[in-house]
Design a protein around this motif. Structure first.
Motif, short mmCIF file in Angstrom:
data_model
loop_
_atom_site.label_atom_id
_atom_site.label_comp_id
_atom_site.label_asym_id
_atom_site.label_seq_id
_atom_site.Cartn_x
_atom_site.Cartn_y
_atom_site.Cartn_z
N ARG A 146 0.83 -1.21 0.00
CA ARG A 146 0.00 0.00 0.00
C ARG A 146 0.86 1.26 0.00
NH1 ARG A 146 -5.51 -0.93 3.47
NH2 ARG A 146 -5.84 -3.10 2.92
N VAL A 147 1.98 1.20 0.71
CA VAL A 147 2.91 2.34 0.71
C VAL A 147 3.44 2.54 -0.71
CG1 VAL A 147 5.11 3.23 1.57
CG2 VAL A 147 3.53 2.10 3.14
N LYS A 148 3.80 1.45 -1.38
CA LYS A 148 4.31 1.52 -2.76
C LYS A 148 3.30 2.18 -3.70
CE LYS A 148 7.61 -2.33 -3.05
NZ LYS A 148 7.78 -3.73 -3.51
N ASN A 149 2.03 1.83 -3.54
CA ASN A 149 1.00 2.42 -4.40
C ASN A 149 0.99 3.94 -4.29
OD1 ASN A 149 0.16 -0.05 -5.36
ND2 ASN A 149 -1.48 -0.28 -3.86
N ASN A 150 1.10 4.45 -3.08
CA ASN A 150 1.13 5.90 -2.87
C ASN A 150 2.45 6.51 -3.30
OD1 ASN A 150 -1.48 6.73 -1.45
ND2 ASN A 150 -0.88 4.92 -0.30
N PHE A 151 3.54 5.78 -3.05
CA PHE A 151 4.86 6.23 -3.51
C PHE A 151 4.85 6.45 -5.02
CE2 PHE A 151 8.82 4.73 -5.53
CZ PHE A 151 9.71 5.69 -5.08
N GLU A 152 4.31 5.48 -5.76
CA GLU A 152 4.31 5.55 -7.22
C GLU A 152 3.42 6.70 -7.72
OE1 GLU A 152 3.29 1.58 -8.36
OE2 GLU A 152 5.29 0.81 -7.82
N LYS A 153 2.41 7.02 -6.94
CA LYS A 153 1.50 8.11 -7.30
C LYS A 153 2.20 9.47 -7.22
CE LYS A 153 -3.13 9.76 -6.02
NZ LYS A 153 -4.26 9.54 -5.10
N TYR A 154 3.10 9.63 -6.24
CA TYR A 154 3.69 10.95 -5.98
C TYR A 154 5.17 11.05 -6.37
CZ TYR A 154 -0.61 11.58 -3.38
OH TYR A 154 -1.94 11.66 -3.05
N ALA A 155 5.78 9.97 -6.77
CA ALA A 155 7.20 10.00 -7.13
C ALA A 155 7.40 10.55 -8.54
CB ALA A 155 7.80 8.60 -7.03
N PHE A 156 8.49 11.27 -8.72
CA PHE A 156 8.94 11.74 -10.04
C PHE A 156 9.19 10.51 -10.92
CE2 PHE A 156 12.68 13.28 -12.61
CZ PHE A 156 11.99 14.25 -13.33
N PRO A 157 8.82 10.55 -12.22
CA PRO A 157 8.91 9.34 -13.04
C PRO A 157 10.26 8.62 -12.99
CG PRO A 157 7.69 11.02 -14.22
CD PRO A 157 8.18 11.66 -12.94
N THR A 158 11.35 9.36 -13.07
CA THR A 158 12.68 8.72 -13.03
C THR A 158 12.91 8.03 -11.70
OG1 THR A 158 13.48 10.54 -14.40
CG2 THR A 158 15.14 9.14 -13.39
N VAL A 159 12.45 8.66 -10.62
CA VAL A 159 12.60 8.09 -9.28
C VAL A 159 11.74 6.84 -9.13
CG1 VAL A 159 12.13 8.55 -6.82
CG2 VAL A 159 13.21 10.31 -8.25
N ARG A 160 10.53 6.92 -9.67
CA ARG A 160 9.58 5.81 -9.57
C ARG A 160 10.16 4.52 -10.13
NH1 ARG A 160 5.21 7.58 -13.02
NH2 ARG A 160 4.94 9.23 -11.47
N THR A 161 10.97 4.65 -11.18
CA THR A 161 11.50 3.46 -11.84
C THR A 161 12.91 3.09 -11.39
OG1 THR A 161 12.26 4.86 -13.67
CG2 THR A 161 10.11 3.79 -13.92
#
Length: 322
Positions: free
Chosen positions: A281-296
């Motif tokens: 669940r934390v990951k889902n929110n992280f991916e929502k708010y992370a900068f695209p380069t950071v997300r990947t």
């Protein structure tokens, strides 16, 4: 690599943990003693000295076999002077000359840092961080602490306050007041005590049936563990609370990672025992708010070392003497 040993000390308000490690971070012996906080904590350092000397004799070792001692402690640490002040759970209200006393009492070189920093070093070196050069560690316990490793070094900041991720503001409007005096700090939403606060407030507004509501309404003691366990049975109210916790934590992880872009962001502490149920669940929110380069590129992980993180990270402080 040296064949000399390291000693790690993890000083807590209830227990002092010790370990003897190899130079590459393998624990060979470990033990613990109770923390005696009486008489303004004046027994703590003598007890540490006595325990180290006793165990070196017990294991029939010689002090020449050791590189030095590293210790993690609560409170505000002056790493250069080796002093600690403001560790209130230890009754250390005035400055304590820890380095001077332990070096004199053991004859070994000594290094000291904040306990959350040491746990972060431990996870970065031998835990989920996989010996990476860029690792952020967040520990979710009674409060929320953190340690930041960047380019292979702990980040301390100008006055030692770097890594205080628990005081990142995640609810600027009408947030809970924090012990630091500010409002809306992450610690008030993702710590064990913060989760219980959220659960109590959510219960007041909830009119349906719920095992969580029943516990709160009956005046039973509710823990963060209870909240997660009840949520996993499908309880709507408990899941609302968990969703809030994971929103705030995921948002904080994204903000930290957008700033630092670490290889790993490691979540530890007692609350992390909820495991994948929390992390997903934390990951889902992280991916929502992370900068695209950071997300990947930044990977969120659960801590691996448990209670050993502190002594392993503390011991690594002594490697500077090798």
């Amino acid at each position: 690599m040296s064949d000399k040993k390291l000693i790690g000390v993890d000083l807590g308000g209830t227990t002092i943990k010790f370990a003897i490690l190899t130079d590459d971070g393998k624990i060979q012996q470990k033990w613990s003693i109770r923390t005696n906080v009486l008489d303004e904590g004046s027994h703590i350092v003598p007890d540490i000295i006595e325990s180290i000397n006793h165990h070196i004799d017990l294991y029939k070792m010689d002090k020449s076999q050791f590189v030095g001692i590293g210790m993690g402690t609560p409170g505000t640490v002056n790493r250069q002077l080796g002093t600690v002040i403001g560790a209130y759970n230890l009754n250390w209200k005035t400055s304590q000359p820890v380095k001077e006393q332990i070096e004199a009492g053991t004859g070994l070189k000594f290094a000291i840092d904040n306990d959350a920093n040491c746990a972060g070093l431990g996870e970065a070196w031998k835990g989920a961080g996989n010996d990476g050069d860029d690792v952020v560690f967040i520990t979710l316990g009674t409060g929320v602490g953190g340690g930041i490793v960047a380019n292979g070094e702990l980040v301390h900041g100008i006055n030692g306050a770097a890594g205080e991720v628990g005081h990142m503001c995640v609810e600027p409007n009408n947030g809970y007041q924090c012990t630091c005096g500010n409002y809306g700090c992450l610690e008030q939403y993702a710590s064990a005590t913060g989760i219980v606060h959220l659960a109590q407030d959510a219960t007041e507004e909830y009119v349906g049936n719920s095992p969580l509501k029943e516990m709160v309404d009956n005046g039973e003691e509710v823990t963060s563990k209870d909240v997660f366990e009840i949520a996993q049975t499908g309880d709507y109210l408990a899941n609302q609370v968990v969703d809030k916790v994971c929103f705030y934590l995921g948002l904080a992880c994204a903000n930290i990672s957008n700033t630092l872009n670490p290889e790993s962001l490691v979540i530890g502490g007692g609350v992390s025992a909820a495991g994948a149920y929390l992390l997903d669940r934390v990951k889902n929110n992280f991916e929502k708010y992370a900068f695209p380069t950071v997300r990947t590129s930044t990977v969120l992980k659960l801590a691996q070392l448990g209670n050993d993180a502190g002594v392993i990270g503390a011991a690594s402080l002594a490697k500077q003497f090798d």
